[in-house]
Write a protein that holds these residues in place. Structure first.
Motif, PDB file in Angstrom:
ATOM      1  N   SER A 116     -20.107 -10.310 -35.509  1.00  0.00           N
ATOM      2  CA  SER A 116     -20.342  -9.035 -34.814  1.00  0.00           C
ATOM      3  C   SER A 116     -19.896  -9.113 -33.364  1.00  0.00           C
ATOM      4  N   GLY A 117     -19.874 -10.321 -32.794  1.00  0.00           N
ATOM      5  CA  GLY A 117     -19.399 -10.482 -31.424  1.00  0.00           C
ATOM      6  C   GLY A 117     -17.888 -10.393 -31.296  1.00  0.00           C
ATOM      7  N   ILE A 118     -17.162 -10.581 -32.398  1.00  0.00           N
ATOM      8  CA  ILE A 118     -15.701 -10.496 -32.381  1.00  0.00           C
ATOM      9  C   ILE A 118     -15.222  -9.054 -32.507  1.00  0.00           C
ATOM     10  N   ILE A 119     -15.987  -8.248 -33.240  1.00  0.00           N
ATOM     11  CA  ILE A 119     -15.589  -6.856 -33.506  1.00  0.00           C
ATOM     12  C   ILE A 119     -15.269  -6.108 -32.217  1.00  0.00           C
ATOM     13  N   ARG A 120     -14.141  -5.386 -32.248  1.00  0.00           N
ATOM     14  CA  ARG A 120     -13.754  -4.526 -31.119  1.00  0.00           C
ATOM     15  C   ARG A 120     -13.678  -3.070 -31.595  1.00  0.00           C
ATOM     16  N   PRO A 121     -14.434  -2.160 -31.000  1.00  0.00           N
ATOM     17  CA  PRO A 121     -14.352  -0.754 -31.420  1.00  0.00           C
ATOM     18  C   PRO A 121     -12.977  -0.166 -31.129  1.00  0.00           C
ATOM     19  N   ARG A 122     -12.563   0.788 -31.929  1.00  0.00           N
ATOM     20  CA  ARG A 122     -11.307   1.499 -31.666  1.00  0.00           C
ATOM     21  C   ARG A 122     -11.521   2.478 -30.517  1.00  0.00           C
ATOM     22  N   PRO A 123     -10.723   2.386 -29.472  1.00  0.00           N
ATOM     23  CA  PRO A 123     -10.898   3.307 -28.326  1.00  0.00           C
ATOM     24  C   PRO A 123     -10.730   4.763 -28.773  1.00  0.00           C
ATOM     25  N   PRO A 124     -11.520   5.669 -28.223  1.00  0.00           N
ATOM     26  CA  PRO A 124     -11.464   7.070 -28.679  1.00  0.00           C
ATOM     27  C   PRO A 124     -10.122   7.737 -28.440  1.00  0.00           C
ATOM     28  N   PHE A 125      -9.344   7.322 -27.435  1.00  0.00           N
ATOM     29  CA  PHE A 125      -8.060   7.941 -27.156  1.00  0.00           C
ATOM     30  C   PHE A 125      -6.898   7.153 -27.772  1.00  0.00           C
ATOM     31  N   ALA A 126      -7.212   6.255 -28.711  1.00  0.00           N
ATOM     32  CA  ALA A 126      -6.164   5.438 -29.328  1.00  0.00           C
ATOM     33  C   ALA A 126      -5.292   6.293 -30.243  1.00  0.00           C
ATOM     34  N   HIS A 127      -4.079   5.801 -30.497  1.00  0.00           N
ATOM     35  CA  HIS A 127      -3.187   6.424 -31.473  1.00  0.00           C
ATOM     36  C   HIS A 127      -2.582   5.316 -32.326  1.00  0.00           C
ATOM     37  N   LYS A 128      -1.838   5.689 -33.350  1.00  0.00           N
ATOM     38  CA  LYS A 128      -1.386   4.679 -34.306  1.00  0.00           C
ATOM     39  C   LYS A 128      -0.458   3.643 -33.678  1.00  0.00           C
ATOM     40  N   GLY A 129       0.131   3.959 -32.557  1.00  0.00           N
ATOM     41  CA  GLY A 129       0.976   2.980 -31.897  1.00  0.00           C
ATOM     42  C   GLY A 129       0.198   1.830 -31.294  1.00  0.00           C
ATOM     43  N   ASN A 130      -1.136   1.987 -31.222  1.00  0.00           N
ATOM     44  CA  ASN A 130      -1.968   0.938 -30.626  1.00  0.00           C
ATOM     45  C   ASN A 130      -2.395  -0.143 -31.628  1.00  0.00           C
ATOM     46  N   PHE A 131      -2.140   0.081 -32.906  1.00  0.00           N
ATOM     47  CA  PHE A 131      -2.734  -0.806 -33.910  1.00  0.00           C
ATOM     48  C   PHE A 131      -1.705  -1.461 -34.823  1.00  0.00           C
ATOM     49  N   GLY A 132      -0.488  -1.522 -34.361  1.00  0.00           N
ATOM     50  CA  GLY A 132       0.494  -2.378 -34.995  1.00  0.00           C
ATOM     51  C   GLY A 132       1.134  -1.847 -36.257  1.00  0.00           C
ATOM     52  N   HIS A 133       2.176  -2.592 -36.650  1.00  0.00           N
ATOM     53  CA  HIS A 133       2.937  -2.284 -37.858  1.00  0.00           C
ATOM     54  C   HIS A 133       3.099  -3.584 -38.635  1.00  0.00           C
ATOM     55  N   ALA A 134       2.441  -3.679 -39.761  1.00  0.00           N
ATOM     56  CA  ALA A 134       2.451  -4.892 -40.570  1.00  0.00           C
ATOM     57  C   ALA A 134       3.521  -4.811 -41.651  1.00  0.00           C
ATOM     58  N   LEU A 135       4.142  -5.957 -41.939  1.00  0.00           N
ATOM     59  CA  LEU A 135       5.041  -6.097 -43.079  1.00  0.00           C
ATOM     60  C   LEU A 135       4.378  -7.022 -44.079  1.00  0.00           C
ATOM     61  N   LEU A 136       4.322  -6.581 -45.335  1.00  0.00           N
ATOM     62  CA  LEU A 136       3.719  -7.376 -46.388  1.00  0.00           C
ATOM     63  C   LEU A 136       4.752  -7.645 -47.473  1.00  0.00           C
ATOM     64  N   PHE A 137       5.174  -8.910 -47.606  1.00  0.00           N
ATOM     65  CA  PHE A 137       6.105  -9.320 -48.647  1.00  0.00           C
ATOM     66  C   PHE A 137       5.266  -9.696 -49.862  1.00  0.00           C
ATOM     67  N   ALA A 138       5.264  -8.823 -50.881  1.00  0.00           N
ATOM     68  CA  ALA A 138       4.325  -8.990 -51.992  1.00  0.00           C
ATOM     69  C   ALA A 138       4.875  -8.342 -53.253  1.00  0.00           C
ATOM     70  N   GLY A 139       4.397  -8.835 -54.389  1.00  0.00           N
ATOM     71  CA  GLY A 139       4.672  -8.205 -55.664  1.00  0.00           C
ATOM     72  C   GLY A 139       5.930  -8.682 -56.347  1.00  0.00           C
ATOM     73  N   SER A 140       5.915  -8.610 -57.662  1.00  0.00           N
ATOM     74  CA  SER A 140       7.066  -8.888 -58.513  1.00  0.00           C
ATOM     75  C   SER A 140       6.742  -8.269 -59.866  1.00  0.00           C
ATOM     76  N   GLU A 141       7.654  -8.376 -60.791  1.00  0.00           N
ATOM     77  CA  GLU A 141       7.436  -7.787 -62.108  1.00  0.00           C
ATOM     78  C   GLU A 141       6.159  -8.360 -62.725  1.00  0.00           C
ATOM     79  N   GLY A 142       5.255  -7.471 -63.108  1.00  0.00           N
ATOM     80  CA  GLY A 142       4.003  -7.893 -63.716  1.00  0.00           C
ATOM     81  C   GLY A 142       2.931  -8.291 -62.719  1.00  0.00           C
ATOM     82  N   LYS A 143       3.261  -8.320 -61.429  1.00  0.00           N
ATOM     83  CA  LYS A 143       2.295  -8.742 -60.411  1.00  0.00           C
ATOM     84  C   LYS A 143       2.206  -7.747 -59.255  1.00  0.00           C
ATOM     85  N   MET A 144       2.475  -6.498 -59.543  1.00  0.00           N
ATOM     86  CA  MET A 144       2.383  -5.510 -58.476  1.00  0.00           C
ATOM     87  C   MET A 144       0.943  -5.213 -58.082  1.00  0.00           C
TER      88      MET A 144
END
Length: 501
Positions: free
Chosen positions: A230-258
């Protein structure tokens, strides 16, 4: 809460005695009283007790417990392992106290028949404690086997006799305790799966050791709990926008494992990433876009591994592995990502299996990248281990060598940090022992990194949140029936629980 070695536990006792000017026999009395209070609060005083004692200080605890149980009106039989010396000073002191009472004391010597243990008798195991330095053998091993064969309730004091505090116990003789009453802090022995059948239900009793001692030492390990999370948690600032929270790339999935890709992707977004792009095979594109319209997607070619890798410049963090398979195409894409990436990555599942076949690629990982293997995946990378203790030691060594964070998954997941610190997680339960749970963890840590948490924070918080979401899911569905997708659906509630702490 800290996890201390046997040497540090002994040091804490001595520090307390010096600070409080208390004799060791009085500290022993304090610990024994806490044990008897636990027995009384558990409604067990209406039983008979057989107390088995060695001649060390653990045996002294046993003698004191036997005396205190007698004073509570219990019928008590004392059995002392006799091997030719007087025992410690505190053991002798407590033995003298017992001799003034109408309590039966039996000395067990080599060659004598071990006494039968009546069915309703509770065994108190005080043969060996934290300080043992060799495996139980001879008469000691025979008594341990005798108690185990009885199938009676067994309450072990400090540690089950025969168990090492900091080393592997298997294949040596060890008491199979129903309950273990240990003192003040966790020991490493209580955090490894291979010992679970020995210590049974564990209770850590506060015997009032001086807190100041902890600031004078470097604990071997620490426990990740709800207060720290609970000490690590950081609240999202009220004036935040999506540019403040990053863009993740996830390399995942294959045939039968989506499914693995979908679980990881949903978890990533539920944990706070603003934008997510999934790198999936062509035949998985429609699946991911249908199952998760909030995610973008790019194609990792299944048939033509020579296609150029998309630019990684726009991504805040990269997670790789859930469901990608270990084929040539997946290996090539992973290798290209490792070479091109200039930021820490999250590596799991099949990405770990590919690394195990290409050990030199570990050198391509950016410092503070996070690896999340289960024990078998870890052994594929680091070699076979004959115990959980050996695996933990190797994880810590490799984390320092390669400057990585290694999350060794299990009931008490280990988080080994690049600087040498190590943590055990305390959240989660057996409901999470199902396929897909690890994919969810990968997505969650990736999401936290995208959100802006430092790698150490993301690792600790991600593992704790993952376990807490599993607990919340089991409250709804029961321990047997939780699905990995249920863990995802309870991530928000887990955040709320930490924020309201």
């Amino acid at each position: 809460m800290v996890v201390l070695s046997a040497e540090q536990v002994h040091g804490w006792d001595n520090f307390t005695m010096d600070k409080e000017s208390i004799a060791s026999i009085d500290l022993m009395e304090r610990a024994s009283l806490r044990c008897v209070e636990w027995i009384e609060s558990s409604g067990l005083l209406n039983h008979q007790f057989a107390v088995y004692c060695g001649k060390g200080n653990n045996g002294g605890d046993g003698l004191a417990i036997g005396r205190l149980l007698h004073e509570k009106g219990c019928q008590v039989e004392i059995y002392i392992l006799e091997f030719g010396h007087l025992g410690t000073h505190d053991f002798q002191h407590n033995l003298q106290r017992l001799h003034t009472l109408p309590v039966n004391i039996h000395f067990l010597q080599p060659g004598t028949k071990l006494p039968d243990i009546p069915d309703e008798t509770i065994v108190v195991d005080a043969l060996l404690g934290t300080g043992i330095n060799r495996a139980a053998d001879g008469l000691m091993a025979a008594i341990i086997q005798h108690i185990n064969a009885s199938k009676n309730i067994v309450i072990s004091i400090d540690l089950p006799s025969g168990m090492f505090c900091d080393l592997a116990t298997i294949p040596n003789a060890c008491i199979n305790a129903t309950v273990t009453l240990s003192f003040q802090c966790y020991k490493l022995a209580f955090l490894v799966a291979e010992n679970a059948s020995f210590f049974g239900r564990l209770f850590i009793l506060d015997i009032g050791l001086a807190d100041e001692y902890l600031s004078s030492i470097t604990p071997e390990y620490e426990l990740m709990d709800i207060v720290i999370a609970s000490g690590i948690i950081r609240p999202r600032p009220p004036f935040a926008h999506k540019g403040n929270f990053g863009h993740a790339l996830l390399f995942a999935g294959s045939e039968g494992k989506m499914g693995a890709a979908i679980l990881a992707a949903k978890a990533c977004l539920r944990t706070g990433a603003a934008l997510l792009t999934c790198m999936v095979p062509q035949d998985g594109l429609a699946i991911i876009q249908t199952a998760l319209p909030e995610s973008m997607a790019i194609v990792a070619s299944k048939t033509d591994a020579s296609l150029p890798l998309p630019s990684l410049d726009m991504y805040t963090i990269i997670g790789a592995g859930p469901g990608i398979g270990i084929g040539e195409s997946s290996a090539k894409h992973l290798h290209e990502i490792l070479k091109a990436s200039t930021i820490p990555m999250v590596i799991d599942a099949d990405a770990l299996n590919i690394l195990s076949k290409n050990a030199e690629w570990l050198n391509l990982l950016q410092p503070f990248s996070i690896l999340t293997p289960h024990p078998k995946e870890f052994d594929r990378i680091a070699g076979l281990h004959d115990s959980d203790f050996a695996r933990i030691a190797t994880a810590r060594r490799l984390a320092k060598k390669y400057q990585l964070i290694i999350i060794l998954k299990g009931h008490r997941t280990l988080i080994a940090m690049p600087g040498g610190r190590a943590w055990f997680n305390t959240s989660g339960n057996a409901s999470m022992a199902k396929g897909g749970s690890g994919d969810v963890l990968t997505g969650m840590i990736t999401g936290l990194l995208s959100r802006g948490y430092a790698p150490e924070q993301a690792a600790l918080l991600g593992v704790y949140l993952h376990g807490l979401a599993g607990e919340l899911a089991s409250d709804i569905h029961g321990v047997e029936s939780v699905l990995a997708s249920d863990i995802v659906e309870n991530i928000g509630k887990a955040f709320q629980a930490l924020e309201n702490k």
